[in-house]
Design an enzyme around this catalytic site. Structure first.
Site, PDB file in Angstrom:
ATOM      1  N   ILE A  21       0.914  -0.974  -0.079  1.00  0.00           N
ATOM      2  CA  ILE A  21      -0.229   0.140   0.134  1.00  0.00           C
ATOM      3  C   ILE A  21       0.866   1.214  -0.030  1.00  0.00           C
ATOM      4  CG2 ILE A  21      -1.827   1.170   1.170  1.00  0.00           C
ATOM      5  CD1 ILE A  21      -2.672  -1.543   2.532  1.00  0.00           C
ATOM      6  N   THR A  43      12.173  -4.753   4.717  1.00  0.00           N
ATOM      7  CA  THR A  43      12.127  -6.327   5.066  1.00  0.00           C
ATOM      8  C   THR A  43      11.854  -7.221   3.846  1.00  0.00           C
ATOM      9  OG1 THR A  43       9.820  -6.178   5.362  1.00  0.00           O
ATOM     10  CG2 THR A  43      11.256  -5.332   7.166  1.00  0.00           C
ATOM     11  N   THR A 141      -6.202  -1.402  10.431  1.00  0.00           N
ATOM     12  CA  THR A 141      -6.956  -2.334   9.656  1.00  0.00           C
ATOM     13  C   THR A 141      -8.536  -2.494  10.376  1.00  0.00           C
ATOM     14  OG1 THR A 141      -6.738  -4.654   9.351  1.00  0.00           O
ATOM     15  CG2 THR A 141      -5.383  -3.990  11.193  1.00  0.00           C
ATOM     16  N   ASP A 142      -9.055  -3.327   9.637  1.00  0.00           N
ATOM     17  CA  ASP A 142     -10.433  -3.522  10.322  1.00  0.00           C
ATOM     18  C   ASP A 142     -10.284  -4.854  11.123  1.00  0.00           C
ATOM     19  OD1 ASP A 142      -9.810  -5.632   8.236  1.00  0.00           O
ATOM     20  OD2 ASP A 142     -11.865  -5.227   7.359  1.00  0.00           O
ATOM     21  N   GLU A 143      -9.158  -5.331  11.172  1.00  0.00           N
ATOM     22  CA  GLU A 143      -9.011  -6.955  11.907  1.00  0.00           C
ATOM     23  C   GLU A 143      -8.994  -6.581  13.428  1.00  0.00           C
ATOM     24  OE1 GLU A 143      -6.145  -9.699  10.045  1.00  0.00           O
ATOM     25  OE2 GLU A 143      -6.651  -8.823   8.246  1.00  0.00           O
ATOM     26  N   TYR A 167      -1.209 -10.503  14.759  1.00  0.00           N
ATOM     27  CA  TYR A 167      -0.998  -9.219  13.911  1.00  0.00           C
ATOM     28  C   TYR A 167      -1.938  -8.152  14.400  1.00  0.00           C
ATOM     29  CZ  TYR A 167      -2.483  -6.435   9.943  1.00  0.00           C
ATOM     30  OH  TYR A 167      -2.774  -5.392   9.202  1.00  0.00           O
ATOM     31  N   LYS A 171      -1.716  -4.488  15.988  1.00  0.00           N
ATOM     32  CA  LYS A 171      -2.214  -3.413  15.236  1.00  0.00           C
ATOM     33  C   LYS A 171      -3.144  -2.625  16.281  1.00  0.00           C
ATOM     34  CE  LYS A 171      -1.603  -1.960  11.724  1.00  0.00           C
ATOM     35  NZ  LYS A 171      -0.601  -0.988  10.972  1.00  0.00           N
TER      36      LYS A 171
END
Ligand code: NAD
Ligand code: TYD
Length: 360
Positions: A21, A43, A141-143, A167, A171
């Site tokens: 992104i 990375t 993120t939506d997560e 993850y 976040k």
């Protein structure tokens, strides 16, 4: 302190601008007239090939380095005096966070903390007018909101946080730090929580580029579990446009959800990809013959969905790309950039495949 609209065109310190992104954003920001100082550790997920179009463009200054390096960030802020920081840099792949969570905590939590501290020191050193224009835009993120039942309403900005993977937990932690640096110290932050992106330059460990890459190589298309997990898919250029909109007109201290209005099960996504591939790259037999169902991801979130009415009603943003046109563009891009994928699909990538798909 009152906040004025940011300066446009601006000088932006972008972190993670060689990733998927981030590189799409940098290309767009430079073509919109901004100057970008791009800090990226390179990375496995960072790739300067993505920015080849800017190789001799003085509006793009690339610096290889880590967001956890406080001295480096202080030097960059002092030297370049950016009007805003756009923070993409993160470890971003759920499966890797299950195989090895530590680096997610280091980069996503401690790295964000280091960046916030440096930003605060810098912002406090600015003259009053520059300080009023300054912004720290945190990309999330939506997560972080966890998993939804099939008919539950989509995530809103005030949905409770309930992250389930290393993850998303890392976040979520970074989002909380950003929020705290606004409430406690007054740092002028903006946070965006976006759904699953797809499009050019996405590393082929994520669902859509992995499936395209495997299909073009005649390899199996591994769908986790029953394939009925639902994600909301957004074309990456729509995301980048939303970010520039939030940067320009978002209200300081606010969070904006960004989504594609496009919920799909993984089975649907892979079937549609196969249909596009059959048209663009006929292989003598339908690509969906390659679909196989493999061991599910541990803790696999069932459904994400985004309510993006706030960014629409406040800032006028809506996604432009349809899933059909976005998938066609994406498949064509990977088909035409076979060399880009080949350069990636070497040693380190093969290790991930061996580890992640070993029990299937
Ligand atoms: P990516 O993995 O493709 O890119 C991450 C970039 O960050 C790479 O260039 C990498 O080299 C760099 N990076 C990693 N650790 C670093 C460090 N310690 N210091 C400096 N640079 C470092 O990720 P992406 O998919 O482009 O995601 C970018 C951001 O958007 C992430 O914060 C992610 O959480 C968020 N996001 C992604 C999606 C998605 O669907 N990909 C959706 C919503 C939000
Ligand atoms: P992914 O692209 O890893 O994004 P995220 O986990 O952040 O949503 O995965 C998208 C969906 O596709 C998710 O439900 C997991 C699933 N998936 C597969 O079925 N097979 C795969 O090989 C991969 C990588 C993902």
């Amino acid at each position: 302190m009152s906040h004025s609209s940011p300066v446009f065109p601006a000088k932006l310190l972008v972190t993670g601008g060689a990733g998927f992104i981030g590189s799409n954003f940098v290309l767009r920001a430079v073509s919109a007239g901004h100057t970008v100082v791009n800090l990226d550790a390179l990375t496995y997920a960072g790739n300067l090939d993505n920015l080849a179009a800017l190789a001799s463009n003085p509006q793009h200054i690339f610096v290889q380095g880590d967001i956890g390096d406080a001295g480096l960030i202080a030097r960059l802020l002092d030297e370049h005096q950016p009007n805003a920081i756009i923070h993409f840099a993160a470890e971003s792949h759920v499966d890797r966070s299950i195989l090895g969570p530590e680096v997610f905590l280091r980069t996503n939590i401690l790295g964000t903390f280091t960046l916030l501290q440096a930003a605060l020191t810098y912002w406090r050193s600015l003259a009053a007018t520059s300080a009023q224009h300054f912004r720290f835009l945190h990309i999330s993120t939506d997560e972080v909101y966890g998993s939804l039942a099939p008919s539950a309403p989509a995530f809103r900005e005030d949905s409770p946080y309930a992250p389930n993977s290393p993850y998303s937990a890392s976040k979520a932690s970074s989002d909380h730090l950003v929020r705290a640096w606004f409430h406690t110290f007054g740092l002028p932050v903006l946070t965006t929580n976006c759904s699953n992106n797809y499009g050019p330059f996405q590393f082929p460990e994520k669902l859509i580029p992995l499936m395209i890459h495997n299909a073009l190589s005649g390899k199996p298309l591994p769908v986790y579990g029953d394939g009925l997990n639902v994600r909301d898919w957004l074309y990456v250029e729509d995301h980048c446009e939303a970010l520039l909109t939030v940067l320009e007109r978002g209200r300081v201290g606010e969070t904006y959800n960004i989504g594609g209005l496009n919920e799909q099960t993984n089975r649907e996504v892979v079937a549609r990809l196969c249909a596009v591939l059959d048209r663009i790259h006929p292989a003598g037999a339908p690509h969906d013959r390659l679909i196989c169902f493999v061991t599910d991801r541990p803790g696999h979130d069932r459904r994400y969905a985004i309510d993006c009415s706030k960014i629409h009603s406040e800032l006028g943003w809506r996604p432009r790309e349809s899933f059909t046109s976005g998938l066609e563009k994406t498949v064509s891009w990977y088909f035409e950039h076979d060399d880009w994928v080949k350069r990636i699909a070497s040693g380190e990538y093969r290790n991930l495949l061996a580890q992640n798909y070993s029990t299937s």
